[in-house]
Design an enzyme around this catalytic site. Structure first.
Site, PDB file in Angstrom:
ATOM      1  N   CYS A   1     -10.819  -2.063   2.451  1.00 46.47           N
ATOM      2  CA  CYS A   1     -10.985  -1.774   0.639  1.00 46.47           C
ATOM      3  C   CYS A   1     -12.380  -2.916   0.131  1.00 46.47           C
ATOM      4  CB  CYS A   1      -9.459  -3.245   0.406  1.00 46.47           C
ATOM      5  SG  CYS A   1      -9.727  -4.533   1.271  1.00 46.47           S
TER       6      CYS A   1
ATOM      7  N   SER B   1      -3.204  -9.614  -2.988  1.00 47.26           N
ATOM      8  CA  SER B   1      -1.904  -8.680  -2.724  1.00 47.26           C
ATOM      9  C   SER B   1      -2.977  -7.445  -1.063  1.00 47.26           C
ATOM     10  CB  SER B   1      -2.509  -7.763  -4.100  1.00 47.26           C
ATOM     11  OG  SER B   1      -3.620  -7.324  -4.619  1.00 47.26           O
TER      12      SER B   1
ATOM     13  N   ARG C   1      13.749  -3.410   9.596  1.00 46.50           N
ATOM     14  CA  ARG C   1      14.564  -4.608   8.418  1.00 46.50           C
ATOM     15  C   ARG C   1      14.677  -3.382   6.987  1.00 46.50           C
ATOM     16  NH1 ARG C   1      10.105  -7.170  10.621  1.00 46.50           N
ATOM     17  NH2 ARG C   1       8.271  -5.183   9.050  1.00 46.50           N
ATOM     18  N   SER C   2      13.756  -2.704   7.139  1.00 47.03           N
ATOM     19  CA  SER C   2      14.308  -1.583   5.660  1.00 47.03           C
ATOM     20  C   SER C   2      14.955  -0.420   5.757  1.00 47.03           C
ATOM     21  CB  SER C   2      12.437  -1.706   4.817  1.00 47.03           C
ATOM     22  OG  SER C   2      12.202  -2.629   4.648  1.00 47.03           O
TER      23      SER C   2
ATOM     24  N   GLN D   1     -11.670 -12.416  -3.165  1.00 43.19           N
ATOM     25  CA  GLN D   1     -10.623 -11.169  -2.898  1.00 43.19           C
ATOM     26  C   GLN D   1      -9.055 -11.804  -3.481  1.00 43.19           C
ATOM     27  OE1 GLN D   1     -13.554 -10.380   0.627  1.00 43.19           O
ATOM     28  NE2 GLN D   1     -10.973  -9.081   0.692  1.00 43.19           N
TER      29      GLN D   1
ATOM     30  N   HIS E   1     -10.005  -6.854  -5.922  1.00 49.55           N
ATOM     31  CA  HIS E   1     -11.236  -7.235  -5.602  1.00 49.55           C
ATOM     32  C   HIS E   1     -12.593  -7.261  -6.559  1.00 49.55           C
ATOM     33  CE1 HIS E   1      -8.476  -7.943  -2.329  1.00 49.55           C
ATOM     34  NE2 HIS E   1      -9.224  -6.984  -1.550  1.00 49.55           N
TER      35      HIS E   1
ATOM     36  N   VAL F   1       0.865  -1.218  -0.095  1.00 50.12           N
ATOM     37  CA  VAL F   1      -0.154   0.185   0.112  1.00 50.12           C
ATOM     38  C   VAL F   1       0.947   1.269  -0.374  1.00 50.12           C
ATOM     39  CG1 VAL F   1      -1.898   1.113   1.223  1.00 50.12           C
ATOM     40  CG2 VAL F   1      -2.258  -1.335   0.881  1.00 50.12           C
TER      41      VAL F   1
ATOM     42  N   LYS G   1     -15.967  -6.037   9.168  1.00 51.58           N
ATOM     43  CA  LYS G   1     -15.669  -4.851   8.540  1.00 51.58           C
ATOM     44  C   LYS G   1     -16.475  -4.365   7.878  1.00 51.58           C
ATOM     45  CE  LYS G   1     -10.827  -6.117   8.714  1.00 51.58           C
ATOM     46  NZ  LYS G   1      -9.731  -6.163   8.229  1.00 51.58           N
TER      47      LYS G   1
ATOM     48  N   ASN H   1      -7.580  -3.173  -5.427  1.00 49.32           N
ATOM     49  CA  ASN H   1      -7.573  -2.888  -4.004  1.00 49.32           C
ATOM     50  C   ASN H   1      -7.493  -2.146  -3.600  1.00 49.32           C
ATOM     51  OD1 ASN H   1      -6.322  -5.483  -4.832  1.00 49.32           O
ATOM     52  ND2 ASN H   1      -5.867  -5.984  -3.053  1.00 49.32           N
TER      53      ASN H   1
HETATM   54  P1  NAP Z   1       3.237  -5.143   3.454  1.00 47.93           P
HETATM   55  O1  NAP Z   1       3.434  -4.805   1.776  1.00 47.93           O
HETATM   56  O2  NAP Z   1       2.958  -6.258   4.567  1.00 47.93           O
HETATM   57  O3  NAP Z   1       4.151  -3.884   3.985  1.00 47.93           O
HETATM   58  C1  NAP Z   1       3.881  -3.757   5.240  1.00 47.93           C
HETATM   59  C2  NAP Z   1       4.842  -2.794   5.869  1.00 47.93           C
HETATM   60  O4  NAP Z   1       4.721  -2.540   7.036  1.00 47.93           O
HETATM   61  C3  NAP Z   1       6.205  -2.152   5.259  1.00 47.93           C
HETATM   62  O5  NAP Z   1       6.540  -1.158   4.675  1.00 47.93           O
HETATM   63  C4  NAP Z   1       6.839  -2.870   6.338  1.00 47.93           C
HETATM   64  O6  NAP Z   1       7.927  -2.290   6.655  1.00 47.93           O
HETATM   65  C5  NAP Z   1       5.504  -2.073   7.348  1.00 47.93           C
HETATM   66  N1  NAP Z   1       6.027  -2.331   8.994  1.00 47.93           N
HETATM   67  C6  NAP Z   1       6.232  -3.868   9.579  1.00 47.93           C
HETATM   68  N2  NAP Z   1       6.565  -3.873  10.747  1.00 47.93           N
HETATM   69  C7  NAP Z   1       6.673  -2.751  11.459  1.00 47.93           C
HETATM   70  C8  NAP Z   1       6.661  -1.803  12.282  1.00 47.93           C
HETATM   71  N3  NAP Z   1       6.537  -2.053  13.255  1.00 47.93           N
HETATM   72  N4  NAP Z   1       6.867  -0.341  12.624  1.00 47.93           N
HETATM   73  C9  NAP Z   1       7.220   0.505  11.573  1.00 47.93           C
HETATM   74  N5  NAP Z   1       6.825   0.009   9.871  1.00 47.93           N
HETATM   75  C10 NAP Z   1       5.921  -1.432  10.134  1.00 47.93           C
HETATM   76  O7  NAP Z   1       1.688  -4.746   4.059  1.00 47.93           O
HETATM   77  P2  NAP Z   1       0.396  -4.095   3.030  1.00 47.93           P
HETATM   78  O8  NAP Z   1      -0.187  -4.399   2.094  1.00 47.93           O
HETATM   79  O9  NAP Z   1       1.134  -2.665   2.492  1.00 47.93           O
HETATM   80  O10 NAP Z   1      -0.780  -3.869   4.214  1.00 47.93           O
HETATM   81  C11 NAP Z   1       0.238  -2.420   5.634  1.00 47.93           C
HETATM   82  C12 NAP Z   1      -1.339  -2.430   6.475  1.00 47.93           C
HETATM   83  O11 NAP Z   1      -2.344  -1.995   5.524  1.00 47.93           O
HETATM   84  C13 NAP Z   1      -2.121  -3.456   6.221  1.00 47.93           C
HETATM   85  O12 NAP Z   1      -1.635  -4.042   7.694  1.00 47.93           O
HETATM   86  C14 NAP Z   1      -3.640  -3.475   6.842  1.00 47.93           C
HETATM   87  O13 NAP Z   1      -3.808  -3.341   8.218  1.00 47.93           O
HETATM   88  C15 NAP Z   1      -3.568  -2.082   5.762  1.00 47.93           C
HETATM   89  N6  NAP Z   1      -3.914  -2.267   4.644  1.00 47.93           N
HETATM   90  C16 NAP Z   1      -5.662  -1.608   4.380  1.00 47.93           C
HETATM   91  C17 NAP Z   1      -5.971  -1.979   3.161  1.00 47.93           C
HETATM   92  C18 NAP Z   1      -7.581  -1.096   3.072  1.00 47.93           C
HETATM   93  O14 NAP Z   1      -8.358  -2.626   3.135  1.00 47.93           O
HETATM   94  N7  NAP Z   1      -7.606   0.132   3.054  1.00 47.93           N
HETATM   95  C19 NAP Z   1      -5.873  -3.004   2.136  1.00 47.93           C
HETATM   96  C20 NAP Z   1      -4.482  -3.410   2.199  1.00 47.93           C
HETATM   97  C21 NAP Z   1      -3.593  -2.993   4.027  1.00 47.93           C
HETATM   98  P3  NAP Z   1       9.822  -3.222   6.315  1.00 47.93           P
HETATM   99  O15 NAP Z   1      10.023  -2.866   5.198  1.00 47.93           O
HETATM  100  O16 NAP Z   1      10.641  -2.770   7.741  1.00 47.93           O
HETATM  101  O17 NAP Z   1       9.051  -4.614   6.946  1.00 47.93           O
HETATM  102  N1  12T Z   2      -5.890  -8.591   6.449  1.00 53.96           N
HETATM  103  O1  12T Z   2      -7.833  -2.998   6.146  1.00 53.96           O
HETATM  104  O2  12T Z   2      -5.941  -9.802   4.056  1.00 53.96           O
HETATM  105  O3  12T Z   2      -8.503  -4.672   7.182  1.00 53.96           O
HETATM  106  O4  12T Z   2      -6.894  -8.292   2.646  1.00 53.96           O
HETATM  107  C1  12T Z   2      -7.356  -5.253   4.673  1.00 53.96           C
HETATM  108  C2  12T Z   2      -7.302  -6.190   3.822  1.00 53.96           C
HETATM  109  C3  12T Z   2      -7.222  -6.195   6.690  1.00 53.96           C
HETATM  110  C4  12T Z   2      -7.733  -3.812   7.037  1.00 53.96           C
HETATM  111  C5  12T Z   2      -6.849  -8.680   3.587  1.00 53.96           C
HETATM  112  C6  12T Z   2      -6.622  -7.703   6.455  1.00 53.96           C
HETATM  113  C7  12T Z   2      -7.697  -4.890   5.778  1.00 53.96           C
HETATM  114  C8  12T Z   2      -6.763  -8.035   4.510  1.00 53.96           C
END
Ligand code: NAP
Ligand code: 12T
Length: 351
Positions: free
Chosen positions: A132, A162, A43-44, A159, A252, A18, A223, A326
């Site tokens: 999403c 990603s 990590r990053s 869904q 999705h 995201v 949700k 999504n």
């Molecule tokens: P992702 O690809 O796994 O990326 C996770 C990100 O969070 C990476 O940048 C990671 O950094 C960082 N992170 C993990 N642990 C951390 C910590 N302790 N402190 C600071 N940063 C940390 O996941 P994603 O798909 O982008 O989703 C991330 C979050 O967004 C989800 O958990 C969810 O809550 C939300 N989300 C919302 C929607 C929605 O429906 N609106 C959709 C998807 C996701 P590193 O590179 O250092 O590991």
């Molecule tokens: N677990 O934003 O797994 O609450 O596709 C969004 C997507 C949580 C969220 C997924 C998730 C969220 C997922």
């Protein structure tokens, strides 16, 4: 001419699925940024991310990261948001949070600009970006609600992986290779990273997204149920959801059954309302096999609707097929739209 004000922006989770898209859209819409801070876990830290003609260096997120920040985008999971969102607000930032941590908090607006942009006016420093699956559904339901009222929603989702992050996408690639090589598929992330058992998603369909709640519904289903009522301002709207993960990378899809409040609406009326809906694109013509699919909707900002049919038994019942990317409208694009609205309506803190 007065120079447009520039804002300091932080992206928490900048290396994630995201976060990367948020950075892409901030650049694409030429968001009025001064400094951009890209934050992740340790990590990053040190990784480089391109933004316009600059190379940004990723830093580990900490409370001090938010000093001087005007807008902070969070998408690093709920536990990171619970810990760091209050720290960002304390330092004067307005937070747009993409996790489920604050969505149902009564003091936090939960916003899809096409539906309830005005709710932003009441923010107290935190704005939640909805789930999403909920976002794409309410964008399509809003024009129907405005024209005919809504009295019931039943949704089944299809869904993409990603939604569960970059690791889940890698898992689908890995399992597909394993299956085609005749090897046993290994599963470590899906259906939910934090749950006890894991099952292959490749060549499969998993009726579990996120963890189970005590009532037998999953958190993802709850949700959709709770967020739909809050965003649409219909606290007593009956909503039921079944959320299913498919081996699809992006977008999705949703099969949605609705009942209107008013009687007498035809398929042509519903199509017409959708045609005029904000950010909705109608793709519906059985004669030419026209309907949206996950692939056709990928990388687009709109919500696509097709397969509109009247229920054959219920006078006020309709069936719709709703598809959207999504990670775009479902996550990154909606948060950038919220940020644009905050700027336009002067809802950020001046410094
Ligand atoms: P992702 O690809 O796994 O990326 C996770 C990100 O969070 C990476 O940048 C990671 O950094 C960082 N992170 C993990 N642990 C951390 C910590 N302790 N402190 C600071 N940063 C940390 O996941 P994603 O798909 O982008 O989703 C991330 C979050 O967004 C989800 O958990 C969810 O809550 C939300 N989300 C919302 C929607 C929605 O429906 N609106 C959709 C998807 C996701 P590193 O590179 O250092 O590991
Ligand atoms: N677990 O934003 O797994 O609450 O596709 C969004 C997507 C949580 C969220 C997924 C998730 C969220 C997922």
């Amino acid at each position: 001419m007065v120079k447009e004000k520039q804002w300091n922006v932080a992206v928490v989770g900048a290396t994630g699925a995201v976060g990367q898209k948020i950075i892409q859209y901030l650049e694409e819409v030429d968001f009025p940024v001064d400094e951009v801070k890209v934050l992740s876990s340790a990590r990053s830290a040190g990784k480089k991310i391109k933004f316009k003609d600059k190379e940004l260096v990723v830093e580990e997120a900490s409370p001090e990261s938010f000093s001087g920040i005007n807008i902070a985008f969070f998408s690093a999971g709920g536990s990171v948001s619970k810990q760091l969102v209050p720290e960002a607000v304390k330092r004067g930032a307005v937070v747009i949070d993409n996790t489920s941590a604050f969505r149902m908090d009564e003091t936090v607006p939960l916003v899809v600009p096409e539906v309830n942009e005005k709710d932003l006016e009441n923010h107290k420093g935190v704005i939640a970006n909805p789930n999403c699956s909920t976002i794409q559904m309410v964008v399509a339901l809003q024009p129907i609600k405005e024209a005919f009222g809504l009295s019931r929603v039943i949704v089944s989702t299809y869904q993409a992986v990603s939604g569960a992050g970059l690791e889940a996408q890698e898992e689908l690639v890995q399992q597909t290779k394993q299956y085609l090589n005749g090897e046993e598929m290994t599963a470590a992330i899906l259906p939910a990273g934090s749950d006890k058992r894991h099952f292959p998603i490749a060549f499969n369909a998993l009726p579990q997204i996120d963890v189970f709640e005590d009532n037998g519904y999953t958190a993802e289903e709850m949700k959709m149920i709770n967020e739909t009522k809050k965003i649409m301002h219909i606290s007593n709207l009956p909503v039921a959801a079944t959320c299913v993960r498919l081996p699809v990378f992006t977008s999705h899809a949703e099969s949605v059954y609705i009942e209107t409040e008013k009687t007498g609406a035809t398929v042509a009326d519903v199509s017409n309302a959708l045609q005029n809906g904000q950010s909705v694109i109608l793709e519906d013509d059985p004669k030419t096999q026209t309907y949206p699919t996950p692939l056709s909707a990928a990388n687009k900002k709109e919500v696509f609707v097709g397969r509109i049919r009247k229920d054959l038994d219920h006078e006020k019942g309709f069936h719709l097929w709703i598809v959207s990317d999504n990670l775009v409208k479902g996550a990154a694009w909606n948060t950038v739209q919220i940020a644009q609205s905050l700027v336009k309506n002067q809802l950020l803190n001046e410094r």
